[in-house]
Design a protein around this motif. Structure first.
Motif, short mmCIF file in Angstrom:
data_model
loop_
_atom_site.label_atom_id
_atom_site.label_comp_id
_atom_site.label_asym_id
_atom_site.label_seq_id
_atom_site.Cartn_x
_atom_site.Cartn_y
_atom_site.Cartn_z
N GLN A 376 55.55 86.41 1.57
CA GLN A 376 54.94 85.94 1.31
C GLN A 376 55.74 85.27 3.18
OE1 GLN A 376 51.51 85.81 1.98
NE2 GLN A 376 51.64 87.29 0.74
N GLY A 377 56.95 84.76 2.51
CA GLY A 377 58.10 84.33 3.26
C GLY A 377 58.79 82.95 2.95
N ALA A 378 59.43 82.62 4.18
CA ALA A 378 59.57 81.13 4.44
C ALA A 378 58.16 80.33 5.23
CB ALA A 378 60.55 80.87 5.43
N ILE A 379 57.91 79.13 4.36
CA ILE A 379 56.39 77.98 4.75
C ILE A 379 57.09 77.23 5.22
CG2 ILE A 379 55.05 79.06 2.73
CD1 ILE A 379 55.76 76.10 1.30
N PRO A 380 56.38 77.03 6.45
CA PRO A 380 56.18 75.83 7.51
C PRO A 380 56.77 73.96 6.54
CG PRO A 380 54.34 76.84 7.70
CD PRO A 380 54.72 77.27 6.78
N GLN A 381 57.07 73.27 7.09
CA GLN A 381 57.68 71.80 6.58
C GLN A 381 56.28 71.17 5.45
OE1 GLN A 381 60.58 71.47 6.17
NE2 GLN A 381 60.46 70.21 4.37
N PHE A 382 55.38 71.18 6.57
CA PHE A 382 53.83 70.73 5.66
C PHE A 382 53.85 71.18 4.83
CE2 PHE A 382 48.75 70.29 6.91
CZ PHE A 382 49.10 68.78 6.47
N GLN A 383 53.51 72.39 4.37
CA GLN A 383 53.07 72.70 3.78
C GLN A 383 53.50 72.79 2.34
OE1 GLN A 383 52.55 73.92 6.67
NE2 GLN A 383 50.39 74.40 6.44
N LYS A 384 55.42 72.82 2.43
CA LYS A 384 56.69 72.83 1.49
C LYS A 384 56.53 71.16 0.89
CE LYS A 384 61.02 73.76 1.09
NZ LYS A 384 61.79 72.57 0.96
#
Length: 444
Positions: A376-384
């Motif tokens: 799924q690749g890298a995820i945004p900072q908020f979700q992370k």
């Protein structure tokens, strides 16, 4: 060559969901032929009512399928191809405590989220591990399809305690939401969607939804979710929806507003709007009471009527539509369909900027050798940031169970986004320990 027929054990034979799963299995015997269905439960009387009614149904509708029910593990798990596990340790009486104890302290009381979910997790770990061990002892080549809640904590426990076991941890909530999204835009089935998804169980986001020709469906779905959450699809996908679920599906529009680039799982409302949830909760009458008063009562009444009449004709049993997901999954394992499913699996880089050991919920291709992750690749900072906090909670609960550690359970409660302080966490934990003394390991 004679067509292979499969033997299924449903662990949690006394569940009100068991008849619907059983009927769904029979509906799909053309592609997943069954020779034997067996129920297993450690609650003899409860299972007997469900099982006797199902036995009558099978004799009338599928007499060629061998049927049995038992409380004996060796009988239940010998000569089995698949174990479908949906247990509830402590039944709804304990769910009621999971929900009502936190509400006394102004904290969300919910089955799988916050302190209630952590308490339920501490009860579930031992039960699922026990069933997994029975399966491996008596049918070592079988697969276990586990959809016992809270799935995130159970999945982390199986990763830690039984890392080489043939178990797939799954949840049908994203399936329900995908059906709603398909309905919103005029498609007949979620199977017409090709999705990208990442998160933890009951804690995830769709970041890509396309049709089978690669056309982007996100803009059209987002319009619906921004306006009404998932409520636009209720009349099309549900005949009877309780008010508490209508509120949950509608509230998704406010969860969506926090990140309009993705589409959220509805359970995120408990973490992002806990004040709203507490304000709209009745501390004396929670979701557990609704289930006991309606679903529990209705299913057991149907079963008893079938037993009393000696026939299941016009008895009221209905197949569980969500269980089709479980049949699809069993077919993929049995016949190597390589179909794509959302599974709860060790991350190992599928979400590249997240803990490799985390049990993430992501798409996977499934075949006879198990699953292959879809990156799924890298995820945004908020979700992370949200996911790092929540996965730490889940890991601490499992460590508390393994080590019998009061300290780690207190840390887990304190770290939960739903709990306002360490003081409140300790108050809830101490009351939870007393309520769960027959189910939890001793914490020191």
């Amino acid at each position: 060559m004679e067509e292979k027929k499969y033997s299924i054990t449903i662990a949690g034979g006394g569940s009100t969901f068991t008849p619907g799963i059983c009927l769904l299995l029979l509906e799909h015997m053309d592609r997943f032929p069954i020779r034997k269905i067996q129920f297993y439960d450690n609650f003899k009387e409860r299972q007997e009512t469900i099982a006797k009614a199902c036995e009558i149904y099978l004799k009338e509708n599928a007499p060629e399928v061998e049927f049995g029910y038992t409380t004996d593990p060796e009988t239940a798990f010998t000569d089995v191809d698949f174990v479908m596990c949906h247990i509830r340790v402590g039944l709804y009486a304990m769910r009621e405590k999971d929900e009502k104890i936190p509400l006394k302290y102004g904290v969300v009381g919910q089955e799988t989220c916050g302190p209630g979910g952590l308490a339920y997790g501490m009860r579930s770990i031992g039960g699922v591990i026990e069933i997994l061990d029975y399966m491996e002892k008596y049918s070592p080549n079988a697969w276990m399809l586990n959809y016992s809640n809270p799935a995130a904590i159970v999945a982390e426990a199986t990763r830690r305690l039984r890392p080489d076991s043939k178990i797939l941890n799954i949840c049908d909530m994203p399936i329900d939401l995908e059906e709603k999204m398909a309905s919103m835009i005029g498609l007949s089935s979620r199977k017409e969607l090709d999705v990208g998804y990442y998160g933890l169980n009951h804690f995830g986001w769709w970041h890509s939804i396309k049709d089978q020709n690669g056309n982007d469906l996100m803009p059209e779905i987002k319009k619906h979710v921004a306006a009404n959450g998932f409520a636009d699809a209720l009349s099309k996908t549900n005949q009877h929806v309780e008010q508490s679920w209508i509120e949950t599906f509608s509230k998704a529009k406010d969860v969506y507003a926090l990140d309009p680039d993705t589409i959220p799982n509805t359970y995120l409302k408990y973490y992002l709007y806990p004040d709203y949830v507490v304000e709209h909760s009745d501390p004396n009458h929670t979701r557990a009471n609704e289930v006991m008063e309606h679903r529990e009562k209705n299913i057991f009444t149907i079963c008893q009527n079938i037993i009393d009449k000696g026939t299941a004709k016009d008895g009221g049993f209905e197949p569980d539509a969500h269980a089709e997901y479980i049949v699809d999954l069993a077919c993929a394992l049995a016949t190597n369909t390589k179909e794509k499913f959302l599974l709860i699996v060790p991350n190992e880089g599928a979400v590249e900027n997240f803990d490799r050991t985390a049990m993430v919920e992501i798409p996977c291709y499934v075949g006879i050798n198990g699953y292959e992750r879809v990156v799924q690749g890298a995820i945004p900072q908020f979700q992370k940031g949200l996911m790092e906090q929540q996965v730490s909670v889940e890991k601490l609960v499992v460590e508390a169970w393994i080590e019998g550690s009061y300290q780690k359970m207190w840390q887990a409660m304190t770290l939960s986004k739903i709990v306002p302080s360490a003081k409140v966490a300790k108050q809830i934990l101490d009351e939870m320990i007393e309520a769960n003394k027959d189910f939890w390991p001793e914490l020191k």
